[in-house]
Design a protein around this motif. Structure first.
Motif, PDB file in Angstrom:
ATOM      1  N   VAL A  52      -4.771  -9.581   4.296  1.00 24.27           N
ATOM      2  CA  VAL A  52      -5.442  -8.605   3.813  1.00 24.27           C
ATOM      3  C   VAL A  52      -4.735  -7.081   4.523  1.00 24.27           C
ATOM      4  O   VAL A  52      -4.583  -6.293   4.052  1.00 24.27           O
ATOM      5  N   THR A  53      -4.710  -7.200   5.842  1.00 24.00           N
ATOM      6  CA  THR A  53      -4.207  -6.270   6.751  1.00 24.00           C
ATOM      7  C   THR A  53      -2.935  -5.966   6.340  1.00 24.00           C
ATOM      8  O   THR A  53      -2.379  -4.802   6.244  1.00 24.00           O
ATOM      9  N   SER A  54      -1.838  -6.882   6.009  1.00 19.84           N
ATOM     10  CA  SER A  54      -0.530  -6.750   5.719  1.00 19.84           C
ATOM     11  C   SER A  54      -0.467  -5.951   4.269  1.00 19.84           C
ATOM     12  O   SER A  54       0.304  -5.223   4.068  1.00 19.84           O
ATOM     13  N   LEU A  55      -1.419  -6.352   3.509  1.00 26.18           N
ATOM     14  CA  LEU A  55      -1.228  -5.886   2.124  1.00 26.18           C
ATOM     15  C   LEU A  55      -1.878  -4.254   2.196  1.00 26.18           C
ATOM     16  O   LEU A  55      -1.252  -3.335   1.453  1.00 26.18           O
ATOM     17  N   VAL A  56      -2.690  -4.127   3.036  1.00 22.54           N
ATOM     18  CA  VAL A  56      -3.086  -2.653   3.230  1.00 22.54           C
ATOM     19  C   VAL A  56      -1.967  -1.847   3.877  1.00 22.54           C
ATOM     20  O   VAL A  56      -1.767  -0.686   3.291  1.00 22.54           O
ATOM     21  N   LYS A  57      -1.423  -2.413   4.827  1.00 22.23           N
ATOM     22  CA  LYS A  57      -0.051  -1.669   5.260  1.00 22.23           C
ATOM     23  C   LYS A  57       0.945  -1.397   4.323  1.00 22.23           C
ATOM     24  O   LYS A  57       1.496  -0.317   4.328  1.00 22.23           O
ATOM     25  N   GLN A  58       1.184  -2.210   3.525  1.00 23.62           N
ATOM     26  CA  GLN A  58       2.190  -2.086   2.304  1.00 23.62           C
ATOM     27  C   GLN A  58       1.767  -1.123   1.548  1.00 23.62           C
ATOM     28  O   GLN A  58       2.645  -0.232   1.216  1.00 23.62           O
ATOM     29  N   ARG A  59       0.599  -0.866   1.310  1.00 23.51           N
ATOM     30  CA  ARG A  59       0.016  -0.013   0.310  1.00 23.51           C
ATOM     31  C   ARG A  59       0.076   1.312   0.952  1.00 23.51           C
ATOM     32  O   ARG A  59       0.452   2.439   0.369  1.00 23.51           O
ATOM     33  N   ARG A  60      -0.116   1.533   2.297  1.00 24.89           N
ATOM     34  CA  ARG A  60      -0.009   2.961   3.053  1.00 24.89           C
ATOM     35  C   ARG A  60       1.400   3.280   3.211  1.00 24.89           C
ATOM     36  O   ARG A  60       1.663   4.493   2.880  1.00 24.89           O
ATOM     37  N   ASP A  61       2.140   2.227   3.365  1.00 28.39           N
ATOM     38  CA  ASP A  61       3.684   2.818   3.354  1.00 28.39           C
ATOM     39  C   ASP A  61       4.247   3.173   2.020  1.00 28.39           C
ATOM     40  O   ASP A  61       4.931   4.149   1.836  1.00 28.39           O
ATOM     41  N   SER A  62       3.517   2.591   0.807  1.00 29.52           N
ATOM     42  CA  SER A  62       3.986   3.106  -0.685  1.00 29.52           C
ATOM     43  C   SER A  62       3.455   4.425  -0.759  1.00 29.52           C
ATOM     44  O   SER A  62       4.046   5.102  -1.598  1.00 29.52           O
ATOM     45  N   ILE A  63       2.181   4.769  -0.182  1.00 26.84           N
ATOM     46  CA  ILE A  63       1.610   6.064  -0.812  1.00 26.84           C
ATOM     47  C   ILE A  63       2.617   7.059   0.066  1.00 26.84           C
ATOM     48  O   ILE A  63       2.884   7.855  -0.537  1.00 26.84           O
ATOM     49  N   GLU A  64       2.979   6.830   1.232  1.00 28.03           N
ATOM     50  CA  GLU A  64       4.106   7.666   1.885  1.00 28.03           C
ATOM     51  C   GLU A  64       5.261   7.921   0.922  1.00 28.03           C
ATOM     52  O   GLU A  64       5.490   9.125   0.766  1.00 28.03           O
ATOM     53  N   GLN A  65       5.734   7.146   0.611  1.00 31.44           N
ATOM     54  CA  GLN A  65       6.954   6.874  -0.299  1.00 31.44           C
ATOM     55  C   GLN A  65       6.502   7.860  -1.493  1.00 31.44           C
ATOM     56  O   GLN A  65       7.545   8.553  -2.156  1.00 31.44           O
ATOM     57  N   PHE A  66       5.357   7.459  -2.257  1.00 32.78           N
ATOM     58  CA  PHE A  66       5.178   8.113  -3.385  1.00 32.78           C
ATOM     59  C   PHE A  66       4.843   9.640  -3.369  1.00 32.78           C
ATOM     60  O   PHE A  66       5.295  10.179  -4.206  1.00 32.78           O
ATOM     61  N   VAL A  67       4.288   9.970  -2.332  1.00 24.02           N
ATOM     62  CA  VAL A  67       4.089  11.294  -1.994  1.00 24.02           C
ATOM     63  C   VAL A  67       5.447  12.110  -1.713  1.00 24.02           C
ATOM     64  O   VAL A  67       5.318  13.108  -2.119  1.00 24.02           O
ATOM     65  N   ASN A  68       6.086  11.497  -0.852  1.00 24.99           N
ATOM     66  CA  ASN A  68       7.497  12.161  -0.570  1.00 24.99           C
ATOM     67  C   ASN A  68       8.233  12.250  -1.851  1.00 24.99           C
ATOM     68  O   ASN A  68       9.040  13.332  -2.094  1.00 24.99           O
ATOM     69  N   GLY A  69       8.102  11.413  -2.794  1.00 24.76           N
ATOM     70  CA  GLY A  69       9.050  11.387  -4.159  1.00 24.76           C
ATOM     71  C   GLY A  69       8.171  12.126  -5.100  1.00 24.76           C
ATOM     72  O   GLY A  69       8.598  12.116  -6.355  1.00 24.76           O
TER      73      GLY A  69
END
Length: 149
Positions: A52-69
């Motif tokens: 679960v923690t790794s899935l949350v971390k993946q989502r946080r990384d994705s959010i950062e990428q989506f915001v930058n994009g």
């Protein structure tokens, strides 16, 4: 077991027709089952929480990428998934307690510069084992305290 909790939550989400929650729960169950197959045994609670923690971390990384994009719509969807996933994690560590643990770990390890960061991080993360904490946040806190000292 977490897989059983998720299975029951999937049934509830199907009954209430909560599509965003349902898709997140299905993704979580698939990740748990995949890890179980990799290990060739049922997962214990600690291993399930790691998934679960790794899935949350993946989502946080994705959010950062989506915001930058410039894709706020996708970032919002990822944030909604994080809220669902976090219900299966222990509550976040209190920031004041985290700061106290970092301070005592620095003192005990006699750390004086950012070169000692690895030793301090190891001590802090060992004390926080089994609790929900963002490693990136801990790293930033340790770095700032070491630079300030």
């Amino acid at each position: 077991m977490l897989v059983d909790e998720v299975t029951n939550a999937i049934a509830d989400a199907m009954r209430t027709k909560d599509q965003p929650r349902l898709s997140t729960l299905r993704m979580l169950k698939a990740a748990l089952m995949n890890r179980s197959v990799e290990r060739k045994r049922d997962l214990d609670d600690g291993e399930s929480r790691q998934v679960v923690t790794s899935l949350v971390k993946q989502r946080r990384d994705s959010i950062e990428q989506f915001v930058n994009g410039g894709r706020a719509d996708l970032a919002d969807r990822e944030a909604a998934e994080i809220r669902v996933l976090e219900t299966y994690l222990p509550p976040q560590v209190d920031p004041a307690l985290l700061e106290q643990i970092v301070g005592s770990a620095i003192a005990e390890s006699s750390a004086t510069s950012s070169k000692d960061m690895g030793r301090v991080m190891k001590a802090v993360m060992a004390r926080l084992a089994g609790q929900s904490v963002d490693g990136k946040l801990v790293s930033e806190l340790v770095r700032s305290k070491l630079i300030a000292s």
